[in-house]
Design an enzyme around this catalytic site. Structure first.
Site, PDB file in Angstrom:
ATOM      1  CD  GLU A 161      -2.605  -1.392   2.518  1.00 16.88           C
ATOM      2  OE1 GLU A 161      -2.216  -0.766   3.513  1.00 16.88           O
ATOM      3  OE2 GLU A 161      -3.551  -2.194   2.552  1.00 16.88           O
ATOM      4  CD  GLU A 188      -2.859  -5.379  -1.483  1.00 18.58           C
ATOM      5  OE1 GLU A 188      -4.058  -5.023  -1.533  1.00 18.58           O
ATOM      6  OE2 GLU A 188      -2.043  -4.916  -0.679  1.00 18.58           O
TER       7      GLU A 188
END
Length: 524
Positions: A161, A188
């Protein structure tokens, strides 16, 4: 399990061993599951129709709890967990970090990094780069033999992230270069976030599968709540086991059964049988038998020391005062302090209450501040500011206090083994303090749940912390942490104590947005 060619994404479909491959994945965090239950949880993953253990986080702060001291054994045996997954026919996508988020304190970064007052986490700041390099040298030596062609790890995702953080455009290339070279995958597979699990219906998952898309269930099994701590800087927060298909205690929920039925359609052979649930027991209540005051426990800590920043648990600051009147923290306490004068409780200071009127008295008196670390944020741009303890001047009548003696009360297992000077006059307990009970287990130990406020230790294992502001009412106690015969149970209480410890076969959970824990429950 080995392959001649690893995971590839050269077209619209993954290939593995040069054959089309769809990732049917789920996430389990090995550090949040008792090692004795690793096999049970992975078998249930296989029986649900999944083929890949995905987003397998590696928490740096557990594997290097002190600079240069590495732990990859027992509960933290990364190699053993990956090997076990391979033995069950599961592939693995590894996420080594260094930052993992994972609703984990400081996103898995070790708090000792913040001893450097100029630290800039998740950047190419030299102090961070050097620490990551040394850690990854150790980590890569463990990961590399597990990579295809030699093992089940088919991809590695570095960092996590960073697009929402993105302070340094040179950082991601640096992290890539200190990771294993092949195969590398920075992506992801999401099926939803922990607070919207109920909106992820089987029809949505079915549509994803019908389109030929790979999927990762985050989380498939969230693991034990006693290790899920993080904070918003103001209070404890708790992810409620992500409302995962496997419950905290490893139960197959209705969601699990629906997903199993769906995934079975994508396997040519019948799925394996689901393992039987673990037996549970509501043990009879046990009485508190002895207690040890916080003040007496100081004899078992190291000598007073001067430290800018505690890591976990509590830190006691003591100094001498000669007057009363107004004590002002100026919001320099991270995160909460119980205040005592001559060891009598007089109030609490935190982000809401920053001023306290002390009682007047004659001569020299001891002022004590028991400062509690309420957890570090796991996400966002405030990571660099997560130092704990007293961060600035504490004023008494506008004059800064000086000359503090500082005691570390990090509640590590070694601290709890110092059990001398216990007192039996429990009718007049001294608070704050430690309270001792003994649970006798006849027959094989079973899983159970404990209902009691306070920080709870069983046979030296830290289960976590209850707090009266709730709403969680129980702590999960895995059977493998108990033994036949006598089991030692110690509870640390701040201001209130019950005379017994209660058990239940099943937990009761309150609102999912306000569950509270202590940061030192990360210590295994």
């Amino acid at each position: 399990m080995s392959s001649m060619e690893g995971l590839r994404a050269n077209s619209s479909q993954f290939t593995l061993e040069r054959k089309p491959f769809r990732i049917l994945g789920g996430s389990i965090h090995y550090f949040r599951v008792p090692r004795a239950y690793w096999e049970d949880r992975l078998l249930k993953m296989k029986a649900c129709g999944l083929n890949t253990l995905t987003r397998k986080y590696v928490p740096w702060n557990l594997h290097e709890p002190e600079r240069g001291t590495f732990r990859f054994q027992d509960q933290l045996d990364l190699k053993a967990f990956v090997t076990l997954a391979a033995d069950m026919g599961l592939w693995v996508i590894l996420r080594p970090g260094p930052y993992i988020c994972a609703e984990w304190e400081l996103g898995g970064l070790p708090s000792w990094l913040l001893q450097d007052k100029g630290m800039q986490l998740r950047t190419t700041y030299p102090g961070f780069v050097n620490a990551v390099g040394l850690y990854f040298d150790k980590l890569v030596s463990i990961i590399k033999p597990l990579m295809v062609k030699g093992g089940p790890v088919i991809a590695v995702q570095v960092e996590n992230e960073y697009g929402s953080y993105a302070k340094d455009d040179k950082y991601m290339p640096f992290i890539k270069n200190v990771s294993p070279q092949k195969p590398l995958m920075v992506m992801e597979y999401w099926s939803g976030w922990f607070d919207v699990w109920e909106s992820i219906t089987t029809s949505v998952v079915s549509e994803i599968l019908e389109r030929g898309v790979s999927i990762n269930l985050y989380m498939f099994h969230g693991g034990q709540l006693w290790l899920h701590e993080w904070s918003d800087g103001l209070r404890y927060l708790q992810t409620p086991n992500y409302n995962a298909p496997l419950s905290e205690a490893g139960d197959c929920t209705p969601k699990y059964q629906l997903l199993r039925k769906l995934f079975s359609q994508y396997h040519p052979e019948p799925l394996p049988e689901v393992p039987s649930p673990q037996e549970r027991r509501a043990y009879d209540p046990v009485l508190i038998q002895q207690h040890l005051s916080l003040w007496d426990s100081l004899h078992f800590t190291d000598k007073p020391f001067r430290s800018d920043r505690p890591s976990y648990g509590y830190t006691l600051y003591e100094t001498t005062i000669t007057c009363g009147e107004t004590l002002n923290s100026g919001n320099n306490i991270r995160d909460r302090a119980l205040v005592f004068v001559d060891r009598r409780y007089v109030g609490t200071l935190d982000y809401k209450t920053q001023e306290l009127i002390l009682p007047k008295g004659q001569g020299e008196r001891t002022l004590s501040l028991l400062v509690e670390n309420c957890g570090r944020v796991n996400y966002g741009k405030a990571l660099d500011e997560q130092r704990k303890g007293i961060l600035g001047d504490i004023l008494l009548n506008h004059t800064p206090l000086r000359g503090f003696n500082i005691f570390c009360l990090d509640m590590k297992p070694g601290f709890m083994k110092s059990s001398g000077s216990w007192k039996s006059d429990i009718e007049v307990p001294s608070l704050p303090g430690f309270f001792l009970a003994r649970l006798h287990v006849d027959g094989p130990p079973k899983d159970t749940f404990i209902r009691l406020p306070g920080a709870v230790f069983v046979n030296g294992q830290n289960l976590g912390r209850h707090w009266f502001i709730g709403p969680q009412h129980f702590l999960y106690l895995p059977g493998p942490w108990l033994r036949r015969g006598e089991n030692q149970m110690i509870v640390f209480e701040e201001q209130k104590v019950d005379d017994k410890i209660l058990f239940a076969e099943n937990p009761e959970h309150g609102r999912t947005t306000d569950v509270y824990k202590l940061p030192f429950c990360t210590l295994l």
